[in-house]
Design a protein around this motif. Structure first.
Motif, PDB file in Angstrom:
ATOM      1  N   LEU A  86      38.528  43.270  29.821  1.00 56.88           N
ATOM      2  CA  LEU A  86      38.156  42.648  31.640  1.00 56.88           C
ATOM      3  C   LEU A  86      38.646  43.277  32.677  1.00 56.88           C
ATOM      4  CD1 LEU A  86      37.703  39.206  29.037  1.00 56.88           C
ATOM      5  CD2 LEU A  86      35.589  40.898  29.981  1.00 56.88           C
ATOM      6  N   PHE A 133      38.521  41.316  35.872  1.00 56.87           N
ATOM      7  CA  PHE A 133      38.627  39.680  36.970  1.00 56.87           C
ATOM      8  C   PHE A 133      38.523  39.773  38.399  1.00 56.87           C
ATOM      9  CE2 PHE A 133      38.171  36.562  33.359  1.00 56.87           C
ATOM     10  CZ  PHE A 133      39.183  37.621  32.118  1.00 56.87           C
ATOM     11  N   GLY A 134      37.617  38.898  38.849  1.00 62.99           N
ATOM     12  CA  GLY A 134      38.208  38.500  40.438  1.00 62.99           C
ATOM     13  C   GLY A 134      38.754  37.827  40.410  1.00 62.99           C
ATOM     14  N   GLN A 135      39.396  37.323  41.612  1.00 65.16           N
ATOM     15  CA  GLN A 135      40.274  36.118  42.057  1.00 65.16           C
ATOM     16  C   GLN A 135      39.997  34.901  41.628  1.00 65.16           C
ATOM     17  OE1 GLN A 135      41.709  37.766  46.111  1.00 65.16           O
ATOM     18  NE2 GLN A 135      43.281  39.189  45.244  1.00 65.16           N
ATOM     19  N   TYR A 180      36.091  32.033  37.494  1.00 64.24           N
ATOM     20  CA  TYR A 180      36.369  34.102  37.427  1.00 64.24           C
ATOM     21  C   TYR A 180      35.378  34.349  37.001  1.00 64.24           C
ATOM     22  CZ  TYR A 180      41.135  32.001  37.504  1.00 64.24           C
ATOM     23  OH  TYR A 180      41.658  31.488  37.951  1.00 64.24           O
TER      24      TYR A 180
END
Lengths: 111, 112
Positions: A99, A101-103, A86
């Motif tokens: 934070l 986060f991306g997937q 991630y």
């Protein structure tokens, strides 16, 4: 709005091949970028952060503000690198801000 | 040091019920953050607690509330549960002023 994009859900490579996990972000300020990793049946843990410019387990990541990218690279993949990765962004340098986060990208290293 | 601990591990609730999840931070840490991770998605920030107060909040409705105790442990409460609340709930602890957040193993909540 701040956003982290990891375009690949799955990246499959052979052992010894180079690896590049892509991460792009959108944020108008000065971001702090991180890569977190989750190995099978383990908890999420920090792999590296751009401010420290470290190389952890052979992985490096360079922040490219012009392209708003923070791609994770390793020249020779190992089977033990197989995990979920991630990319994450924090909006408040200097403290423990939230934070984003991306997937996530699943890295599969085949023998 | 066991690191960040969370309880329970798994939980099944019915729509409309209320749930409380618990988190104990890593020794020496004073800041606790909560994240929701839906299946196939990255974690999404719910809120962060420091000095027993909510310091930051993500885009979650008021049904999500929390608390931090003097010993820095924390609770996440969700009222009027919806099916969409089914997810893995992660707790992360850190020390104020330092970047690294340490994550717990998570609590898997299933709403039926």
């Amino acid at each position: 709005a701040q956003r982290v994009t990891q375009p690949e859900k799955l990246l499959s490579v052979f052992k010894g091949a180079p690896v590049e996990l892509k991460c792009n972000y959108s944020y108008s300020g000065s971001p702090e970028l991180f890569w977190y990793v989750q190995y099978s049946r383990q908890r999420l843990q920090l792999l590296l952060r751009h401010i420290s410019r470290e190389s952890i387990k052979g992985f490096t990541a360079d922040l490219n503000k012009g392209e708003t990218s923070f791609h994770l690279k390793k020249p020779f993949a190992q089977e033990e690198d197989s995990a979920m990765y991630y990319c994450a962004l924090t909006l408040f340098p200097g403290n423990t801000g939230k934070l984003i986060f991306g997937q996530g990208t699943t890295l599969q290293v085949k023998p | 040091d066991a690191g960040v601990t969370q309880s329970p591990t798994h939980l099944i609730k019915t729509r409309g019920q209320q749930v409380t999840l618990r988190c104990s931070p890593k020794s020496g840490h004073d800041t606790v953050s909560w994240y929701q991770q839906a299946l196939g998605q990255g974690p999404q920030f719910i809120f962060q607690y420091y000095e027993e107060e909510e310091r930051q909040r993500g885009n979650f409705p008021d049904r999500f509330s929390g608390h931090q105790f003097p010993n820095y442990s924390s609770e996440l409460n969700v009222n009027a549960l919806l099916l969409g609340d089914s997810a893995l709930y992660l707790c992360a602890s850190s020390s104020a002023g330092l970047y690294e957040q340490y994550f717990g193993p998570g609590t898997r909540l299933t709403v039926t």
